[in-house]
Motif scaffolding. Structure first.
Motif, short mmCIF file in Angstrom:
data_model
loop_
_atom_site.label_atom_id
_atom_site.label_comp_id
_atom_site.label_asym_id
_atom_site.label_seq_id
_atom_site.Cartn_x
_atom_site.Cartn_y
_atom_site.Cartn_z
N VAL A 86 52.00 2.69 77.02
CA VAL A 86 51.14 3.62 77.72
C VAL A 86 49.72 3.06 77.80
O VAL A 86 49.20 2.53 76.82
N THR A 87 49.11 3.19 78.96
CA THR A 87 47.74 2.72 79.13
C THR A 87 46.78 3.61 78.34
O THR A 87 47.10 4.75 77.99
N ASP A 88 45.59 3.07 78.08
CA ASP A 88 44.56 3.83 77.36
C ASP A 88 44.22 5.11 78.12
O ASP A 88 44.01 6.16 77.50
N LYS A 89 44.21 5.04 79.43
CA LYS A 89 43.88 6.20 80.26
C LYS A 89 44.89 7.32 80.06
O LYS A 89 44.53 8.50 79.98
N ARG A 90 46.17 6.95 79.95
CA ARG A 90 47.22 7.98 79.77
C ARG A 90 47.20 8.56 78.36
O ARG A 90 47.46 9.75 78.17
N VAL A 91 46.91 7.71 77.37
CA VAL A 91 46.78 8.24 76.01
C VAL A 91 45.62 9.22 75.95
O VAL A 91 45.72 10.28 75.31
N ARG A 92 44.53 8.90 76.62
CA ARG A 92 43.37 9.78 76.66
C ARG A 92 43.74 11.12 77.30
O ARG A 92 43.32 12.20 76.83
N LEU A 93 44.54 11.07 78.35
CA LEU A 93 44.99 12.30 79.01
C LEU A 93 45.85 13.13 78.06
O LEU A 93 45.67 14.35 77.93
N LEU A 94 46.77 12.47 77.36
CA LEU A 94 47.66 13.17 76.42
C LEU A 94 46.89 13.83 75.29
O LEU A 94 47.16 14.99 74.94
N GLU A 95 45.94 13.11 74.72
CA GLU A 95 45.21 13.68 73.58
C GLU A 95 44.34 14.86 74.02
O GLU A 95 44.19 15.84 73.28
N GLU A 96 43.79 14.79 75.22
CA GLU A 96 42.99 15.91 75.72
C GLU A 96 43.86 17.16 75.89
O GLU A 96 43.44 18.27 75.53
N VAL A 97 45.07 16.98 76.41
CA VAL A 97 45.98 18.11 76.61
C VAL A 97 46.38 18.71 75.27
O VAL A 97 46.34 19.93 75.08
N ILE A 98 46.76 17.87 74.32
CA ILE A 98 47.26 18.36 73.02
C ILE A 98 46.15 19.01 72.22
O ILE A 98 46.32 20.12 71.69
N HIS A 99 45.00 18.36 72.12
CA HIS A 99 43.87 18.96 71.39
C HIS A 99 43.45 20.29 72.04
O HIS A 99 43.10 21.24 71.34
N LEU A 102 46.26 23.48 71.55
CA LEU A 102 46.48 24.09 70.23
C LEU A 102 45.13 24.46 69.62
O LEU A 102 44.24 23.62 69.52
N PRO A 103 44.95 25.72 69.20
CA PRO A 103 43.64 26.16 68.72
C PRO A 103 43.23 25.58 67.37
O PRO A 103 42.04 25.46 67.08
N ASN A 104 44.20 25.20 66.54
CA ASN A 104 43.88 24.65 65.22
C ASN A 104 43.37 23.21 65.32
O ASN A 104 43.69 22.50 66.29
N PRO A 105 42.59 22.75 64.34
CA PRO A 105 42.22 21.33 64.30
C PRO A 105 43.47 20.49 64.11
O PRO A 105 44.34 20.82 63.31
N ILE A 106 43.56 19.40 64.86
CA ILE A 106 44.78 18.58 64.88
C ILE A 106 44.46 17.12 64.62
O ILE A 106 43.48 16.58 65.13
N VAL A 107 45.31 16.49 63.83
CA VAL A 107 45.34 15.03 63.72
C VAL A 107 46.57 14.59 64.50
O VAL A 107 47.69 14.92 64.14
N ILE A 108 46.34 13.86 65.59
CA ILE A 108 47.47 13.37 66.40
C ILE A 108 47.76 11.93 66.03
O ILE A 108 46.86 11.09 66.04
N THR A 109 49.01 11.65 65.71
CA THR A 109 49.44 10.28 65.47
C THR A 109 50.35 9.87 66.61
O THR A 109 51.48 10.37 66.73
N ARG A 124 35.38 24.04 68.56
CA ARG A 124 34.73 25.29 68.19
C ARG A 124 35.20 26.41 69.12
O ARG A 124 35.76 26.14 70.19
N LEU A 125 34.94 27.65 68.72
CA LEU A 125 35.37 28.79 69.52
C LEU A 125 34.54 28.91 70.79
O LEU A 125 33.34 28.63 70.80
N ASN A 126 35.21 29.33 71.86
CA ASN A 126 34.51 29.62 73.11
C ASN A 126 33.72 30.92 72.93
O ASN A 126 34.27 31.94 72.54
N ARG A 127 32.42 30.88 73.19
CA ARG A 127 31.58 32.05 72.95
C ARG A 127 31.94 33.23 73.86
O ARG A 127 31.74 34.39 73.51
N VAL A 134 36.59 25.12 72.49
CA VAL A 134 35.84 24.09 73.21
C VAL A 134 35.97 22.79 72.43
O VAL A 134 35.67 22.76 71.23
N LEU A 135 36.44 21.74 73.08
CA LEU A 135 36.59 20.45 72.42
C LEU A 135 35.25 19.76 72.33
O LEU A 135 34.49 19.70 73.30
#
Length: 257
Positions: A86-99, A102-109, A124-127, A134-135
């Motif tokens: 997977v290209t860096d661009k696609r990994v960046r897309l995936l991590e943005e979607v996953i983070h 899910l509302p909890n803090p996540i460590v993605i491997t 942080r929470l959306n005001r 909000v990422l």
């Protein structure tokens, strides 16, 4: 390095029982506000997503942290097995979607063959809508494997040991993880692995990183101009500028270590 080896090396399986619960891709399609392009990347490149570990006050001796801005009741360790390079661009897309989904803090491997890369993101929470988050800045390591014995990987693994993380609250615990991942990411630019917990030191390093990026961009612009330049004298002049900028770059990186 497989994801499970990584979790073992950072002492996760010594502290908590693995969950290994499969995360349905449909969950991200329905709740992650995923567009067609993002959905196609998830469908094509993700073999499996699972919640591998879930740390909560009932499973580990860390307290929740809740205020008007942050809501950290636990930390999720999510493993994403990729089925193709997977290209860096696609990994960046995936991590943005996953983070973002899910509302909890996540460590993605992310795992592919014998390599992994690790992603973290304070949120942080959306005001306006407290149900949304909000990422802040997403940080990610390079791909590395069990065979990598370079100092950056060794230092990162040491920083990620649970015994070296703060157990005061889940906010402090996850902040330490995010700083460790950021230190790996920054090491690719400044040439040294440094976990900076002081706000002023981090701001200073951000300024240095910005300077390095600006100079590297200027060097690339000059190199492109040299290729297009037909006059020999002009080429020599541009080359001299490139060499001067490279010396300046070396000095900045040397002082940043």
């Amino acid at each position: 390095m497989e994801a499970l080896q990584f979790y073992e090396r950072i002492e996760l399986n010594d502290r908590s029982q693995a969950v290994k619960k499969k995360l349905d891709k449909k969950m991200f399609y329905d709740y992650g506000d995923v567009n067609k392009k993002e959905k196609n990347v998830i469908t094509k490149f993700v073999e499996r997503m699972e919640l591998t570990y879930l740390l909560t006050p009932s499973t580990i001796n860390i307290q929740a942290f809740i205020n008007e801005e942050y809501h950290y009741e636990g930390v999720m360790f999510v493993t994403v097995q990729l089925r193709d390079d997977v290209t860096d661009k696609r990994v960046r897309l995936l991590e943005e979607v996953i983070h973002g989904a899910l509302p909890n803090p996540i460590v993605i491997t992310f795992a592919f063959k014998d390599q992994i890369c690790v992603s973290s993101c304070m949120k942080r929470l959306n005001r306006v809508n407290k149900n949304n988050v909000v990422l802040e800045t997403i940080h990610r390591t390079n791909w590395f494997s069990e065979s990598n014995s370079i100092s950056v990987v060794d230092n990162f693994m040491q920083s990620m040991l649970l015994s070296n993380l703060s157990f005061t609250t889940f906010f402090d615990f996850y902040k330490d993880i995010d700083l460790a991942v950021k230190a790996y990411q920054d090491s690719e630019i400044i040439g040294a692995y440094k976990v900076l917990r002081d706000d002023k030191e981090r701001q200073q390093q951000e300024t240095i990183i910005s300077q390095i990026n600006d100079i590297e961009q200027e060097i690339n612009t000059l190199k492109a101009a040299i290729k297009k330049e037909s006059q020999f004298n002009k080429k020599v002049e541009l080359n001299m500028k490139v060499q001067q900028l490279k010396k300046e770059l070396d000095n900045i990186k040397r002082n940043a270590k």
